[in-house]
Enzyme design. Structure first.
Site, mmCIF file in Angstrom:
data_model
loop_
_atom_site.group_PDB
_atom_site.id
_atom_site.type_symbol
_atom_site.label_atom_id
_atom_site.label_comp_id
_atom_site.label_asym_id
_atom_site.label_seq_id
_atom_site.Cartn_x
_atom_site.Cartn_y
_atom_site.Cartn_z
ATOM 1 N N LEU A 24 0.681 -0.919 0.167
ATOM 2 C CA LEU A 24 -0.102 -0.132 0.012
ATOM 3 C C LEU A 24 1.031 1.060 0.077
ATOM 4 O O LEU A 24 2.127 1.295 0.586
ATOM 5 C CB LEU A 24 -1.050 -0.229 0.859
ATOM 6 C CG LEU A 24 -2.106 -0.983 1.927
ATOM 7 C CD1 LEU A 24 -2.649 -1.339 2.447
ATOM 8 C CD2 LEU A 24 -2.790 -1.254 0.433
ATOM 9 N N LYS A 25 0.268 2.103 -0.444
ATOM 10 C CA LYS A 25 1.122 3.812 -0.711
ATOM 11 C C LYS A 25 -0.125 4.506 -0.254
ATOM 12 O O LYS A 25 -0.972 4.621 -0.035
ATOM 13 C CB LYS A 25 2.115 3.817 -2.038
ATOM 14 C CG LYS A 25 2.146 4.862 -2.001
ATOM 15 C CD LYS A 25 3.784 5.244 -1.314
ATOM 16 C CE LYS A 25 3.714 6.916 -2.172
ATOM 17 N NZ LYS A 25 4.559 7.612 -0.698
ATOM 18 N N LEU A 26 0.841 4.956 0.459
ATOM 19 C CA LEU A 26 -0.045 5.971 2.075
ATOM 20 C C LEU A 26 -0.130 7.686 1.300
ATOM 21 O O LEU A 26 -1.397 8.480 1.376
ATOM 22 C CB LEU A 26 -0.194 5.562 3.340
ATOM 23 C CG LEU A 26 -0.426 4.090 3.963
ATOM 24 C CD1 LEU A 26 0.641 4.454 5.380
ATOM 25 C CD2 LEU A 26 -1.181 4.050 3.899
ATOM 26 N N GLU A 70 6.720 5.491 6.126
ATOM 27 C CA GLU A 70 6.200 6.914 5.540
ATOM 28 C C GLU A 70 5.265 7.388 7.638
ATOM 29 O O GLU A 70 4.830 6.538 8.108
ATOM 30 C CB GLU A 70 4.765 6.659 4.588
ATOM 31 C CG GLU A 70 5.319 6.791 3.528
ATOM 32 C CD GLU A 70 4.209 6.523 2.529
ATOM 33 O OE1 GLU A 70 4.352 6.835 1.912
ATOM 34 O OE2 GLU A 70 3.554 5.168 2.697
#
Length: 149
Positions: A24-26, A70
């Site tokens: 997942l890319k937040l 992140e």
């Protein structure tokens, strides 16, 4: 200690291959969490931002670790809020930073380990670096789930 993170690579078309993982890319702020002699926080551009996030100073991460991940702030529904994290990132006044760290603390989402027990592990395959035995200290940190293929 700053270590350059791996950056995303753009692909023209979707693909599925067992040699790759998808995560997942937040879409929040990339952060290198370094705990060698003391805890230091860096952006991917090598800017030290340790004083901006005092709530990340005592996550229980042992010395000798450098993590890539992140920073996120979530909204009332638990979804990452990019505008909120950018507003928080831009605060420079230490009193305001302290108040913000209690009122709306950030979370660190680790997705890679770059140093383990003081030694670089970048040469290892990503799947090896993601061993959960290396990241048992989940204080204010979230460890990403990954998907093979």
């Amino acid at each position: 200690m700053f270590v350059s993170p791996m950056l995303l690579q753009r692909m023209e078309e979707p693909f599925n291959h067992d040699d790759f993982i998808s995560e997942l890319k937040l879409d929040e702020i990339r952060l290198i969490y370094s705990h060698m002699d003391s805890v230091k926080l860096y952006t991917r551009h090598k800017n030290e931002v340790t004083k901006k996030f005092p709530e990340l100073m005592d996550l229980g991460i042992p010395k000798g670790k450098v993590l890539d991940g992140e920073l996120i702030l979530t909204d009332q529904n638990g979804h990452p809020d990019f505008e909120a994290i950018m507003s928080r990132f831009q605060i420079t006044n230490q009193d305001k930073i302290q108040r913000s760290s209690h009122r709306c603390p950030v979370h660190f989402c680790a997705f890679d380990i770059l140093y383990h027990e003081g030694e670089s592990v970048i040469y290892l395959p990503l799947s090896e670096r993601k061993k959960t035995s290396w990241v048992p200290w989940l204080a204010r940190m979230v460890v990403y789930q990954r998907f093979v293929g």
